[in-house]
Design a protein around this motif. Sequence first.
Motif, PDB file in Angstrom:
ATOM      1  N   LEU A  94       0.825  -1.208   0.000  1.00  0.00           N
ATOM      2  CA  LEU A  94       0.000   0.000   0.000  1.00  0.00           C
ATOM      3  C   LEU A  94       0.863   1.263   0.000  1.00  0.00           C
ATOM      4  CD1 LEU A  94      -3.257   0.364   2.056  1.00  0.00           C
ATOM      5  CD2 LEU A  94      -1.808   2.322   1.599  1.00  0.00           C
ATOM      6  N   PHE A  95       1.826   1.333   0.909  1.00  0.00           N
ATOM      7  CA  PHE A  95       2.688   2.514   0.951  1.00  0.00           C
ATOM      8  C   PHE A  95       3.596   2.570  -0.275  1.00  0.00           C
ATOM      9  CE2 PHE A  95       1.354   2.755   5.333  1.00  0.00           C
ATOM     10  CZ  PHE A  95       1.412   4.117   5.616  1.00  0.00           C
ATOM     11  N   ALA A  99       4.036   5.781  -2.762  1.00  0.00           N
ATOM     12  CA  ALA A  99       5.310   6.365  -3.181  1.00  0.00           C
ATOM     13  C   ALA A  99       5.495   6.253  -4.688  1.00  0.00           C
ATOM     14  CB  ALA A  99       6.464   5.677  -2.449  1.00  0.00           C
ATOM     15  N   GLY A 100       5.110   5.094  -5.254  1.00  0.00           N
ATOM     16  CA  GLY A 100       5.229   4.922  -6.697  1.00  0.00           C
ATOM     17  C   GLY A 100       4.337   5.881  -7.459  1.00  0.00           C
ATOM     18  N   GLY A 217       9.825   1.813  -2.867  1.00  0.00           N
ATOM     19  CA  GLY A 217       8.530   1.408  -2.349  1.00  0.00           C
ATOM     20  C   GLY A 217       7.779   0.508  -3.304  1.00  0.00           C
ATOM     21  N   PHE A 218       7.871   0.830  -4.608  1.00  0.00           N
ATOM     22  CA  PHE A 218       7.149   0.057  -5.612  1.00  0.00           C
ATOM     23  C   PHE A 218       7.703  -1.350  -5.728  1.00  0.00           C
ATOM     24  CE2 PHE A 218       5.740  -0.881 -10.004  1.00  0.00           C
ATOM     25  CZ  PHE A 218       4.396  -0.592  -9.855  1.00  0.00           C
ATOM     26  N   SER A 268      13.494   7.962  -0.677  1.00  0.00           N
ATOM     27  CA  SER A 268      12.284   7.142  -0.693  1.00  0.00           C
ATOM     28  C   SER A 268      12.435   5.891   0.154  1.00  0.00           C
ATOM     29  CB  SER A 268      11.939   6.754  -2.134  1.00  0.00           C
ATOM     30  OG  SER A 268      10.846   5.859  -2.178  1.00  0.00           O
ATOM     31  N   LEU A 269      13.624   5.277   0.102  1.00  0.00           N
ATOM     32  CA  LEU A 269      13.856   4.074   0.894  1.00  0.00           C
ATOM     33  C   LEU A 269      13.717   4.376   2.382  1.00  0.00           C
ATOM     34  CD1 LEU A 269      14.649   1.085   0.893  1.00  0.00           C
ATOM     35  CD2 LEU A 269      17.053   1.790   0.936  1.00  0.00           C
ATOM     36  N   GLY A 270      14.188   5.556   2.803  1.00  0.00           N
ATOM     37  CA  GLY A 270      14.014   5.956   4.190  1.00  0.00           C
ATOM     38  C   GLY A 270      12.547   6.069   4.567  1.00  0.00           C
ATOM     39  N   TYR A 271      11.735   6.599   3.650  1.00  0.00           N
ATOM     40  CA  TYR A 271      10.291   6.692   3.897  1.00  0.00           C
ATOM     41  C   TYR A 271       9.662   5.298   3.969  1.00  0.00           C
ATOM     42  CZ  TYR A 271       5.369   7.911   3.138  1.00  0.00           C
ATOM     43  OH  TYR A 271       4.024   8.033   3.267  1.00  0.00           O
TER      44      TYR A 271
END
Length: 352
Positions: A94-95, A99-100, A217-218, A268-271
Amino acid sequence: RVGLIVPAYLIPYGIATLVFGLLADRLGIHRVMFASLAAFAILTALTATAASIEQIALWRVLTGLGASGVVPLGLALVGRLYPYEQRGRPLGWLFGAMAGGMAFGSPAGAMLVPFVGWQGLFLVVGAAGAGILLLFLPYRRIIAAAVQPVAGTFGDLFRGYKSLLGTPRGQRTYGYVLVNSMFHSGVFTWLGVYFEQRHGVGPVGVGLALLGYGVPGFLLGPMIGRAADRWGRARLLPLGLALSAVAAALLILGFPLILAPVVAMLLSLGYDMTQPLFGGIVTSLGGKRPGQAMGLNVFMLFVGMGLGSLIFGEMLRFGFEVSLGLFTMVELGLAAMSIRLFRSEVVQVRSS
């Protein structure tokens, strides 16, 4: 002035989640979720009628108010469909999709506008929302069966919020959701301006530079979620916060433009290693009122995003170095404190 459009959507979105969470608990998640998705599709398409920045901002406020029943109730639904120790993977999906969508939407929008105009872009997104609504209508009975409505008074509502924020686990989780979202939104919202000013790239180049933001994220969201289920969130949260700080520090130091997607990917990886994991903790806090618990989570998330965008934009009068430096120090502090604060979030944690 254009920068205000972002918080004009995010802050009303966050505030309205408190209402939608309550309505979902009383009326049923499926009814509120589908009504909210319909409002998103209609109001997004109507934004194409705006004739000024002010009118766009007004439509974005209305869209934020109407659309805020989708994400929090989707998260609450995950909490009902999966036990706590198995929620990491679906929350990662979902997240990762969120992000994607942000990352792929940036270059797609920049590339489509020359052909369809900005008005056409809002019409396309509105039509896509309507298509998603039609796609998911056949699943309304499954969603309705997963979460039954809960009756209650306004006194129950306030007692629910008091219960959610009355424990150390709830306080630290919601607090981290707020501050971490301020960091990521502040940096990501103005990342395009950074690339334009530092490297002189145009809209399409900015979109391509931001493309890396959605990749972790994707592609890795489900894997990160599975790792959280297997090894516990206590191990991943400090690392995710630290990676976010490292990405912001790289922006201060500077780098060749060709590495821009890599830096966006690291941010993004941190998120992806923080907010979905916090969401997993929240799904275990709601008890019989998952909509209220997740509504408060998304309130913190989106209000934090709006505030982060505003604060970072105001600080830009002192330069990117000052803004990025302050945001980096705050995120590093969060990473250091999280080692102790979330040490109990190991596999199969059930209570505070």
